[in-house]
Design a protein around this motif. Structure first.
Motif, PDB file in Angstrom:
ATOM      1  N   ASP A 145       0.842  -1.187   0.000  1.00  0.00           N
ATOM      2  CA  ASP A 145       0.000   0.000   0.000  1.00  0.00           C
ATOM      3  C   ASP A 145       0.879   1.239   0.000  1.00  0.00           C
ATOM      4  O   ASP A 145       1.934   1.265   0.669  1.00  0.00           O
ATOM      5  CB  ASP A 145      -0.929   0.025   1.214  1.00  0.00           C
ATOM      6  N   PHE A 146       0.457   2.270  -0.757  1.00  0.00           N
ATOM      7  CA  PHE A 146       1.190   3.532  -0.843  1.00  0.00           C
ATOM      8  C   PHE A 146       0.396   4.639  -0.160  1.00  0.00           C
ATOM      9  O   PHE A 146      -0.805   4.773  -0.372  1.00  0.00           O
ATOM     10  CB  PHE A 146       1.439   3.918  -2.305  1.00  0.00           C
ATOM     11  N   GLY A 147       1.108   5.449   0.658  1.00  0.00           N
ATOM     12  CA  GLY A 147       0.500   6.633   1.237  1.00  0.00           C
ATOM     13  C   GLY A 147       0.509   7.792   0.268  1.00  0.00           C
ATOM     14  O   GLY A 147      -0.378   8.639   0.268  1.00  0.00           O
ATOM     15  N   ASP A 148       1.538   7.843  -0.565  1.00  0.00           N
ATOM     16  CA  ASP A 148       1.649   8.789  -1.671  1.00  0.00           C
ATOM     17  C   ASP A 148       2.729   8.251  -2.595  1.00  0.00           C
ATOM     18  O   ASP A 148       3.183   7.114  -2.445  1.00  0.00           O
ATOM     19  CB  ASP A 148       1.943  10.216  -1.183  1.00  0.00           C
ATOM     20  N   SER A 149       3.161   9.041  -3.565  1.00  0.00           N
ATOM     21  CA  SER A 149       4.090   8.527  -4.574  1.00  0.00           C
ATOM     22  C   SER A 149       5.488   8.266  -4.025  1.00  0.00           C
ATOM     23  O   SER A 149       6.287   7.583  -4.675  1.00  0.00           O
ATOM     24  CB  SER A 149       4.187   9.517  -5.748  1.00  0.00           C
ATOM     25  N   LEU A 150       5.801   8.780  -2.848  1.00  0.00           N
ATOM     26  CA  LEU A 150       7.136   8.614  -2.275  1.00  0.00           C
ATOM     27  C   LEU A 150       7.177   7.686  -1.074  1.00  0.00           C
ATOM     28  O   LEU A 150       8.262   7.344  -0.601  1.00  0.00           O
ATOM     29  CB  LEU A 150       7.708   9.974  -1.864  1.00  0.00           C
ATOM     30  N   HIS A 151       6.036   7.280  -0.566  1.00  0.00           N
ATOM     31  CA  HIS A 151       5.990   6.447   0.633  1.00  0.00           C
ATOM     32  C   HIS A 151       5.067   5.255   0.424  1.00  0.00           C
ATOM     33  O   HIS A 151       3.896   5.424   0.073  1.00  0.00           O
ATOM     34  CB  HIS A 151       5.508   7.248   1.845  1.00  0.00           C
ATOM     35  N   GLY A 152       5.600   4.059   0.646  1.00  0.00           N
ATOM     36  CA  GLY A 152       4.812   2.845   0.546  1.00  0.00           C
ATOM     37  C   GLY A 152       5.391   1.769   1.435  1.00  0.00           C
ATOM     38  O   GLY A 152       6.575   1.815   1.808  1.00  0.00           O
ATOM     39  N   ILE A 153       4.576   0.805   1.813  1.00  0.00           N
ATOM     40  CA  ILE A 153       5.030  -0.309   2.630  1.00  0.00           C
ATOM     41  C   ILE A 153       4.510  -1.613   2.038  1.00  0.00           C
ATOM     42  O   ILE A 153       3.488  -1.630   1.340  1.00  0.00           O
ATOM     43  CB  ILE A 153       4.592  -0.184   4.107  1.00  0.00           C
ATOM     44  N   SER A 205      17.783  25.458 -10.611  1.00  0.00           N
ATOM     45  CA  SER A 205      17.088  24.865 -11.751  1.00  0.00           C
ATOM     46  C   SER A 205      16.390  23.553 -11.405  1.00  0.00           C
ATOM     47  O   SER A 205      15.810  22.924 -12.262  1.00  0.00           O
ATOM     48  CB  SER A 205      18.099  24.601 -12.884  1.00  0.00           C
ATOM     49  N   ALA A 206      16.490  23.134 -10.144  1.00  0.00           N
ATOM     50  CA  ALA A 206      15.907  21.850  -9.753  1.00  0.00           C
ATOM     51  C   ALA A 206      14.394  21.947  -9.632  1.00  0.00           C
ATOM     52  O   ALA A 206      13.863  22.942  -9.157  1.00  0.00           O
ATOM     53  CB  ALA A 206      16.508  21.378  -8.441  1.00  0.00           C
ATOM     54  N   LEU A 207      13.738  20.896 -10.054  1.00  0.00           N
ATOM     55  CA  LEU A 207      12.293  20.796  -9.930  1.00  0.00           C
ATOM     56  C   LEU A 207      11.969  19.566  -9.105  1.00  0.00           C
ATOM     57  O   LEU A 207      12.357  18.459  -9.460  1.00  0.00           O
ATOM     58  CB  LEU A 207      11.630  20.684 -11.310  1.00  0.00           C
ATOM     59  N   PHE A 208      11.266  19.777  -7.985  1.00  0.00           N
ATOM     60  CA  PHE A 208      10.872  18.666  -7.136  1.00  0.00           C
ATOM     61  C   PHE A 208       9.363  18.504  -7.230  1.00  0.00           C
ATOM     62  O   PHE A 208       8.629  19.482  -7.209  1.00  0.00           O
ATOM     63  CB  PHE A 208      11.284  18.926  -5.676  1.00  0.00           C
ATOM     64  N   SER A 209       8.921  17.255  -7.340  1.00  0.00           N
ATOM     65  CA  SER A 209       7.498  17.005  -7.458  1.00  0.00           C
ATOM     66  C   SER A 209       7.043  16.003  -6.406  1.00  0.00           C
ATOM     67  O   SER A 209       7.825  15.175  -5.934  1.00  0.00           O
ATOM     68  CB  SER A 209       7.149  16.483  -8.856  1.00  0.00           C
ATOM     69  N   ARG A 210       5.782  16.115  -6.050  1.00  0.00           N
ATOM     70  CA  ARG A 210       5.188  15.212  -5.063  1.00  0.00           C
ATOM     71  C   ARG A 210       3.743  14.957  -5.443  1.00  0.00           C
ATOM     72  O   ARG A 210       2.999  15.892  -5.743  1.00  0.00           O
ATOM     73  CB  ARG A 210       5.258  15.864  -3.676  1.00  0.00           C
ATOM     74  N   SER A 211       3.326  13.688  -5.455  1.00  0.00           N
ATOM     75  CA  SER A 211       1.954  13.330  -5.785  1.00  0.00           C
ATOM     76  C   SER A 211       1.316  12.601  -4.609  1.00  0.00           C
ATOM     77  O   SER A 211       1.964  11.783  -3.958  1.00  0.00           O
ATOM     78  CB  SER A 211       1.896  12.439  -7.026  1.00  0.00           C
ATOM     79  N   ILE A 212       0.052  12.912  -4.354  1.00  0.00           N
ATOM     80  CA  ILE A 212      -0.701  12.195  -3.339  1.00  0.00           C
ATOM     81  C   ILE A 212      -2.002  11.708  -3.960  1.00  0.00           C
ATOM     82  O   ILE A 212      -2.528  12.301  -4.905  1.00  0.00           O
ATOM     83  CB  ILE A 212      -0.997  13.055  -2.080  1.00  0.00           C
ATOM     84  N   LYS A 213      -2.510  10.622  -3.414  1.00  0.00           N
ATOM     85  CA  LYS A 213      -3.749  10.025  -3.905  1.00  0.00           C
ATOM     86  C   LYS A 213      -4.928  10.529  -3.058  1.00  0.00           C
ATOM     87  O   LYS A 213      -4.884  10.472  -1.838  1.00  0.00           O
ATOM     88  CB  LYS A 213      -3.646   8.503  -3.819  1.00  0.00           C
ATOM     89  N   THR A 214      -5.953  11.036  -3.721  1.00  0.00           N
ATOM     90  CA  THR A 214      -7.156  11.505  -3.043  1.00  0.00           C
ATOM     91  C   THR A 214      -8.368  10.781  -3.600  1.00  0.00           C
ATOM     92  O   THR A 214      -8.346  10.299  -4.744  1.00  0.00           O
ATOM     93  CB  THR A 214      -7.352  13.024  -3.188  1.00  0.00           C
ATOM     94  N   VAL A 215      -9.422  10.723  -2.821  1.00  0.00           N
ATOM     95  CA  VAL A 215     -10.643  10.037  -3.233  1.00  0.00           C
ATOM     96  C   VAL A 215     -11.824  10.993  -3.091  1.00  0.00           C
ATOM     97  O   VAL A 215     -12.104  11.483  -1.996  1.00  0.00           O
ATOM     98  CB  VAL A 215     -10.885   8.775  -2.394  1.00  0.00           C
ATOM     99  N   LEU A 216     -12.492  11.265  -4.196  1.00  0.00           N
ATOM    100  CA  LEU A 216     -13.687  12.116  -4.215  1.00  0.00           C
ATOM    101  C   LEU A 216     -14.911  11.217  -4.203  1.00  0.00           C
ATOM    102  O   LEU A 216     -15.111  10.392  -5.106  1.00  0.00           O
ATOM    103  CB  LEU A 216     -13.692  13.006  -5.456  1.00  0.00           C
ATOM    104  N   LEU A 217     -15.726  11.354  -3.165  1.00  0.00           N
ATOM    105  CA  LEU A 217     -16.937  10.548  -3.017  1.00  0.00           C
ATOM    106  C   LEU A 217     -18.153  11.458  -3.017  1.00  0.00           C
ATOM    107  O   LEU A 217     -18.269  12.327  -2.172  1.00  0.00           O
ATOM    108  CB  LEU A 217     -16.901   9.730  -1.712  1.00  0.00           C
ATOM    109  N   LYS A 218     -19.038  11.256  -3.953  1.00  0.00           N
ATOM    110  CA  LYS A 218     -20.248  12.083  -4.044  1.00  0.00           C
ATOM    111  C   LYS A 218     -21.480  11.217  -3.810  1.00  0.00           C
ATOM    112  O   LYS A 218     -21.483  10.036  -4.123  1.00  0.00           O
ATOM    113  CB  LYS A 218     -20.339  12.747  -5.412  1.00  0.00           C
TER     114      LYS A 218
END
Length: 430
Positions: free
Chosen positions: A303-311, A417-430
């Motif tokens: 399972d991943f908490g976001d794009s940089l952290h998983g177990i 000139s460095a570009l750092f990116s971070r992605s997280i997973k979100t869930v939209l429930l309607k």
């Protein structure tokens, strides 16, 4: 047949090497019991559970784990956390002893056990949409729902097809109305249940020759169900229209597909148990390759908490954490951070979620939202100048459909000139 799988694994390893940006690193484990399931609701907090009722927790992104006290001392079938505070476990010892639900409201500092009211139900999976509305499923195709946080449970209606009474191993929802459950019997059938009315009625169908053990729902109606058996290896069935049609595929990978999770909108990792390999996709499940698991460990859940952290966890208390490795885009004469931090609360959400972005230096930030297919859904910030520290943005999903969305923040430090990116997973429930 095993020889064919070995050739496939060697070819796949060579093919995937160019894509692998990170690695899995072994973590010291506080237990020796086999861990069957793990969850990571955010980048820092994660739990795993398994044999003998063992529960372990991390609060530092998987760097270290400690044991928590479970009032139930037998096998944990499933573990689910809605956020870092609210979590549930389902366990059962043996028929006809019934099932037990174990619940925490403070991140596992305290767990409380409750007998499931129907002692004939042997539960295998649990899922909550929010703090009140949840579902359990298990043997005999049993599915039950609660609307008051688990104080009362009501059995859902299931159609009377030939497959509706097969055991269910996993249940999940893509939005408040549409849900899926997977299961089956080895050498008989892989079964998928589907509801479109919030669990009032489920319909079951046969979509593979072997059972499914896990599933992952993606926005725009795509769902991946994974499983397999000892002889024919990992299998998958996919729908792109919310379960109206399914396409079956034997991946030709030795092992069984026990667990799947997406690290980014296109990259997913699957554990194969005794197969000793990871199954990895970089195109949202269209093609799969393999990577060897370190020390030939047997892994059951990822399972991943976001794009940089998983177990990931498995036999003998094995724990791995995902290490993203150094950024390939660092080309700066500044001493810059290796990552920025992004969080979303609430998550799941409807219709808005508050995004917190933390950066250590002044610079510019861009924040974009992508759906499960990788298509950009909205822009939250575009090259905005910010100072060091925490900044808050609003993700407004009122114009979007329910589903999983990936929020990607890109930060460029002033003067570099460095570009750092971070992605997280979100869930939209309607």
């Amino acid at each position: 047949m095993i020889f064919r799988f070995m050739l496939s694994a060697l070819f796949s390893f060579a093919a995937v090497s160019a894509y692998a940006l990170g690695d899995w690193v072994a973590v010291n484990s506080p237990v020796t019991q086999t861990m069957r399931i793990c969850v990571m609701p955010d980048s820092q907090h994660g739990w795993a559970a398994g044999d003998d009722g063992m529960i372990i927790c991390t609060t530092d992104g998987g760097l270290s784990f400690f044991q928590q006290t479970n009032p139930v001392s037998f096998y944990v079938n499933d573990l689910f956390f809605l956020n870092r505070r609210l979590g549930w476990i389902v366990s059962n010892e043996a028929f006809p002893g019934g099932s037990i639900i174990v619940h925490t409201t403070n991140g596992g500092l305290n767990w409380s056990a409750f007998d499931f009211p129907d002692s004939t139900k042997l539960l295998r999976s649990i899922f909550f949409l929010d703090s009140l509305n949840g579902y359990v499923a298990g043997f005999g195709g049993a599915i039950c729902k609660t609307t008051d946080g688990g104080q009362n449970w009501f059995e859902s209606a299931v159609d009377t097809s030939s497959f509706s009474g097969f055991p269910i191993y996993k249940i999940s929802f893509s939005d408040q109305l549409t849900g899926y459950a997977v299961g089956g019997y080895i050498d008989v059938a892989g079964v998928i249940w589907r509801t479109t009315n919030a669990g009032a009625l489920w319909k079951a169908g046969d979509y593979s020759p072997e059972p499914f053990f896990d599933l992952f729902t993606i926005g725009s109606g795509k769902v991946l169900a994974v499983g397999g058996d000892f002889e024919y290896g990992v299998q998958m069935s996919v729908t792109n229209n919310s379960g109206q049609n399914w396409a079956y595929n034997n991946l030709g990978i030795f092992g069984q597909g026990y667990s799947i999770d997406f690290r980014t909108s296109s990259e997913a990792w699957m554990t194969t148990g005794y197969g000793g390999n990871w199954a990895v996709t970089h195109d949202t499940g269209n093609t799969w390759n393999t990577l060897p698991v370190s020390d030939a460990a047997v892994l059951y859940s990822v399972d991943f908490g976001d794009s940089l952290h998983g177990i990931a966890v498995g036999s003998g208390g094995t724990i791995f954490r995902y290490d993203p490795g150094p950024s390939n885009s660092v080309q700066s004469n500044l001493l810059l951070p290796s990552e920025i931090y992004v969080s979303a609360y609430p998550n799941p959400f409807n219709p808005t979620s508050s995004l917190t972005v933390n950066v250590p230096f002044p610079g510019t930030i861009s924040i974009s939202v992508y759906d499960g297919s990788g298509k950009q859904a909205s822009t939250i910030a575009e090259a905005e100048s910010i100072n060091a520290g925490k900044h808050t943005y609003i993700f407004d999903g009122s114009g979007l459909s329910s589903g999983i969305y990936f929020v990607t923040a890109r930060f460029a430090a002033t003067g570099g000139s460095a570009l750092f990116s971070r992605s997280i997973k979100t869930v939209l429930l309607k």
